[in-house]
Motif scaffolding. Structure first.
Motif, PDB file in Angstrom:
ATOM      1  N   THR A 180      -6.294  -6.154   0.916  1.00 57.93           N
ATOM      2  CA  THR A 180      -4.883  -6.528   0.927  1.00 57.93           C
ATOM      3  C   THR A 180      -4.023  -5.372   0.445  1.00 57.93           C
ATOM      4  OG1 THR A 180      -5.418  -8.849   0.491  1.00 57.93           O
ATOM      5  CG2 THR A 180      -3.163  -8.140   0.033  1.00 57.93           C
ATOM      6  N   PRO A 181      -3.052  -4.922   1.226  1.00 55.00           N
ATOM      7  CA  PRO A 181      -2.161  -3.847   0.769  1.00 55.00           C
ATOM      8  C   PRO A 181      -1.316  -4.288  -0.410  1.00 55.00           C
ATOM      9  CG  PRO A 181      -2.062  -4.095   3.160  1.00 55.00           C
ATOM     10  CD  PRO A 181      -2.795  -5.285   2.621  1.00 55.00           C
ATOM     11  N   THR A 182      -1.292  -3.504  -1.462  1.00 55.96           N
ATOM     12  CA  THR A 182      -0.479  -3.782  -2.636  1.00 55.96           C
ATOM     13  C   THR A 182      -0.410  -2.525  -3.494  1.00 55.96           C
ATOM     14  OG1 THR A 182      -0.108  -5.345  -4.462  1.00 55.96           O
ATOM     15  CG2 THR A 182      -2.378  -4.643  -4.050  1.00 55.96           C
ATOM     16  N   PRO A 238      -4.090   0.610   4.841  1.00 53.51           N
ATOM     17  CA  PRO A 238      -4.352   0.450   6.278  1.00 53.51           C
ATOM     18  C   PRO A 238      -3.144   0.863   7.113  1.00 53.51           C
ATOM     19  CG  PRO A 238      -4.896  -1.545   5.045  1.00 53.51           C
ATOM     20  CD  PRO A 238      -4.131  -0.661   4.112  1.00 53.51           C
ATOM     21  N   GLY A 239      -3.400   1.225   8.356  1.00 52.72           N
ATOM     22  CA  GLY A 239      -2.327   1.591   9.260  1.00 52.72           C
ATOM     23  C   GLY A 239      -1.922   3.037   9.195  1.00 52.72           C
ATOM     24  N   PHE A 240      -2.463   3.781   8.217  1.00 58.45           N
ATOM     25  CA  PHE A 240      -2.139   5.192   8.047  1.00 58.45           C
ATOM     26  C   PHE A 240      -3.431   6.001   7.979  1.00 58.45           C
ATOM     27  CE2 PHE A 240       1.243   2.763   6.020  1.00 58.45           C
ATOM     28  CZ  PHE A 240       2.380   3.311   6.599  1.00 58.45           C
ATOM     29  N   CYS A 278      14.201  -1.703  -1.312  1.00 59.98           N
ATOM     30  CA  CYS A 278      13.007  -1.162  -0.645  1.00 59.98           C
ATOM     31  C   CYS A 278      12.675   0.226  -1.200  1.00 59.98           C
ATOM     32  CB  CYS A 278      13.234  -1.082   0.860  1.00 59.98           C
ATOM     33  SG  CYS A 278      11.855  -0.333   1.770  1.00 59.98           S
ATOM     34  N   ILE A 279      11.406   0.430  -1.563  1.00 55.86           N
ATOM     35  CA  ILE A 279      10.966   1.712  -2.124  1.00 55.86           C
ATOM     36  C   ILE A 279      10.078   2.482  -1.151  1.00 55.86           C
ATOM     37  CG2 ILE A 279      11.199   1.018  -4.531  1.00 55.86           C
ATOM     38  CD1 ILE A 279       8.265   0.293  -4.566  1.00 55.86           C
ATOM     39  N   ALA A 280      10.000   2.038   0.106  1.00 49.36           N
ATOM     40  CA  ALA A 280       9.217   2.736   1.136  1.00 49.36           C
ATOM     41  C   ALA A 280       7.787   2.993   0.673  1.00 49.36           C
ATOM     42  CB  ALA A 280       9.906   4.046   1.530  1.00 49.36           C
ATOM     43  N   CYS A 281       7.162   1.973   0.110  1.00 50.75           N
ATOM     44  CA  CYS A 281       5.783   2.122  -0.371  1.00 50.75           C
ATOM     45  C   CYS A 281       4.775   2.035   0.767  1.00 50.75           C
ATOM     46  CB  CYS A 281       5.481   1.066  -1.425  1.00 50.75           C
ATOM     47  SG  CYS A 281       5.636  -0.646  -0.843  1.00 50.75           S
ATOM     48  N   GLY A 282       5.127   1.348   1.854  1.00 52.79           N
ATOM     49  CA  GLY A 282       4.217   1.219   2.987  1.00 52.79           C
ATOM     50  C   GLY A 282       3.362  -0.032   2.954  1.00 52.79           C
ATOM     51  N   VAL A 283       3.538  -0.899   1.942  1.00 51.19           N
ATOM     52  CA  VAL A 283       2.727  -2.104   1.852  1.00 51.19           C
ATOM     53  C   VAL A 283       2.960  -3.016   3.064  1.00 51.19           C
ATOM     54  CG1 VAL A 283       2.435  -4.266   0.568  1.00 51.19           C
ATOM     55  CG2 VAL A 283       2.443  -2.092  -0.639  1.00 51.19           C
ATOM     56  N   CYS A 284       4.215  -3.178   3.466  1.00 53.48           N
ATOM     57  CA  CYS A 284       4.503  -4.030   4.625  1.00 53.48           C
ATOM     58  C   CYS A 284       3.938  -3.429   5.904  1.00 53.48           C
ATOM     59  CB  CYS A 284       6.006  -4.260   4.750  1.00 53.48           C
ATOM     60  SG  CYS A 284       6.994  -2.755   4.987  1.00 53.48           S
ATOM     61  N   GLU A 285       3.954  -2.110   6.004  1.00 51.38           N
ATOM     62  CA  GLU A 285       3.390  -1.450   7.182  1.00 51.38           C
ATOM     63  C   GLU A 285       1.874  -1.634   7.222  1.00 51.38           C
ATOM     64  OE1 GLU A 285       5.321   1.154   9.113  1.00 51.38           O
ATOM     65  OE2 GLU A 285       7.168   0.447   8.177  1.00 51.38           O
ATOM     66  N   GLY A 286       1.233  -1.506   6.048  1.00 52.98           N
ATOM     67  CA  GLY A 286      -0.209  -1.674   6.006  1.00 52.98           C
ATOM     68  C   GLY A 286      -0.650  -3.086   6.326  1.00 52.98           C
ATOM     69  N   ALA A 287       0.214  -4.078   6.032  1.00 49.05           N
ATOM     70  CA  ALA A 287      -0.125  -5.473   6.313  1.00 49.05           C
ATOM     71  C   ALA A 287       0.182  -5.857   7.757  1.00 49.05           C
ATOM     72  CB  ALA A 287       0.636  -6.387   5.361  1.00 49.05           C
ATOM     73  N   VAL A 322       4.652 -11.967  13.105  1.00 49.75           N
ATOM     74  CA  VAL A 322       3.458 -12.426  12.406  1.00 49.75           C
ATOM     75  C   VAL A 322       3.775 -12.758  10.950  1.00 49.75           C
ATOM     76  CG1 VAL A 322       1.110 -11.798  11.734  1.00 49.75           C
ATOM     77  CG2 VAL A 322       2.012 -11.046  13.941  1.00 49.75           C
ATOM     78  N   ARG A 323       4.726 -12.015  10.378  1.00 49.79           N
ATOM     79  CA  ARG A 323       5.200 -12.194   9.002  1.00 49.79           C
ATOM     80  C   ARG A 323       4.166 -11.828   7.938  1.00 49.79           C
ATOM     81  NH1 ARG A 323      10.126 -15.949   7.956  1.00 49.79           N
ATOM     82  NH2 ARG A 323      11.119 -15.974  10.007  1.00 49.79           N
ATOM     83  N   ALA A 324       3.144 -11.104   8.316  1.00 51.46           N
ATOM     84  CA  ALA A 324       2.204 -10.610   7.308  1.00 51.46           C
ATOM     85  C   ALA A 324       2.883  -9.602   6.394  1.00 51.46           C
ATOM     86  CB  ALA A 324       0.995  -9.972   7.991  1.00 51.46           C
ATOM     87  N   CYS A 325       3.964  -8.999   6.856  1.00 52.04           N
ATOM     88  CA  CYS A 325       4.678  -7.979   6.081  1.00 52.04           C
ATOM     89  C   CYS A 325       5.330  -8.546   4.829  1.00 52.04           C
ATOM     90  CB  CYS A 325       5.734  -7.304   6.958  1.00 52.04           C
ATOM     91  SG  CYS A 325       6.825  -8.454   7.849  1.00 52.04           S
ATOM     92  N   SER A 326       5.470  -9.863   4.743  1.00 51.30           N
ATOM     93  CA  SER A 326       6.143 -10.474   3.593  1.00 51.30           C
ATOM     94  C   SER A 326       5.210 -10.763   2.429  1.00 51.30           C
ATOM     95  CB  SER A 326       6.807 -11.795   4.012  1.00 51.30           C
ATOM     96  OG  SER A 326       7.847 -11.575   4.927  1.00 51.30           O
ATOM     97  N   ARG A 327       3.912 -10.686   2.637  1.00 55.52           N
ATOM     98  CA  ARG A 327       2.973 -11.272   1.681  1.00 55.52           C
ATOM     99  C   ARG A 327       2.986 -10.605   0.300  1.00 55.52           C
ATOM    100  NH1 ARG A 327      -2.788 -11.606   4.230  1.00 55.52           N
ATOM    101  NH2 ARG A 327      -3.167 -12.648   2.225  1.00 55.52           N
TER     102      ARG A 327
END
Length: 316
Positions: free
Chosen positions: A106-108, A169-171, A230-239, A289-294
């Motif tokens: 899980t991205p976090t 993930p995703g990067f 938003c701090i541009a951490c990439g967590v939403c992108e990874g999810a 999909v809304r996985a970006c919100s988790r």
């Protein structure tokens, strides 16, 4: 109350060491090679985005308390066991977003994830549920502990459990837990993430500069205030299951930054901003999909904001 430090945790780290890049040919080259591309120069090619190198999983068992963060554990390993372990962090308080990684898939953020919340006891539960879907970390976290006699290779007594770590993930991975988030940052830059006002100074009746030119009421501020966190951490992108480095989909982070200025009453380029994201790899690429919100560390409901900006673009 001080916790006793007589417990341990095991970190399973997916490590990666890139293969050294080959030196460029001293002279010559292919006469058919393109000198430039509208999608980026040669340094941003697929070879760079899919680095090759050595991959392996390494386990570290260290003393830890339930209240320790995963970042605390990694720093202990770095300082006392393995100085070669690579990970990235800065503030250590969930404000900079530089330590985003995958914990149990899980991205976090490493600095906000505690051992208490993420350490898993061994389980005999299948990795795939009855409908054929892969089980996630959240689903297995709430399961009751399995008795030791029913588990093979049981974790020793006194262990808080196991935590699995991998790069975001995703990067493309750069080294160990460090991911290359430049594709995301480049997508954000392309959407001009700064205020664009008309540049005309307002004046008072006396001809003086109006210092309240950009004054906003609470309703205007509320439209974008949350998005500015938003701090541009990439967590939403990874999810996001659609995002993969920004080639086929601009990604939720870039759209959040665009939405922040589209909703700002002081900005005069809202229509231009919506035109820029009204493309096949822009809002059309979002599959809701809304996985970006988790696990947004700043509390942004990214999925809802994505739905709002998609609706706004289509209705304009």
């Amino acid at each position: 109350m001080v916790e006793a430090n007589n417990t341990t945790v095991t970190l399973q780290v997916h490590r990666f060491t890139p293969r050294p890049e080959r030196a460029e040919r001293a002279r010559g080259g292919s006469p058919f090679a393109k000198k430039s591309s509208p999608f980026g120069d040669g340094s941003d090619s697929a070879a760079r985005r899919r680095p090759r190198g050595k991959q392996w999983v390494q386990e570290y068992t260290i003393p830890a308390r339930p209240s320790d963060t995963v970042l605390d554990c990694l720093l202990t390993i770095k300082r006392t066991i393995d100085p070669t372990l690579a990970f990235r962090y800065s503030c250590g308080h969930g404000m900079c977003g530089s330590d985003a990684a995958a914990i149990n898939g899980t991205p976090t953020l490493l600095c906000t994830a505690t051992v208490r919340d993420w350490a898993k006891q061994p389980s005999t539960a299948p990795e795939v549920d009855d409908e054929g879907f892969r089980r996630t970390g959240d689903e297995t976290a709430n399961e009751p502990d399995v008795p030791a006699e029913n588990v093979e290779n049981n974790i020793p007594e006194g262990s808080l459990g196991v935590i699995e770590l991998a790069s975001l993930p995703g990067f493309p991975p750069q080294r160990d837990l460090i991911a290359d988030i430049d594709p995301m940052l480049n997508q954000i830059r392309k959407l001009t993430p700064y205020l664009q006002a008309d540049g005309v100074l307002a004046t008072t009746a006396e001809g003086k500069v109006d210092v309240f030119e950009y004054l906003q009421n609470p309703e205007q501020l509320a439209k974008y205030e949350t998005l500015s966190n938003c701090i541009a951490c990439g967590v939403c992108e990874g999810a996001c299951p659609v995002y993969a480095g920004g080639d086929a989909f601009v990604g939720p982070a870039a759209l959040i930054w665009a939405s922040r200025f589209i909703n700002d009453s002081r900005d005069t380029k809202a229509m231009d901003r919506m035109d820029a994201i009204d493309t096949a790899d822009g809002v059309a690429g979002c599959q809701s999909v809304r996985a970006c919100s988790r696990h947004c560390p700043r509390g942004i409901d990214v999925g809802e904001e994505m739905w709002q900006i998609v609706a706004k673009v289509r209705e304009r």
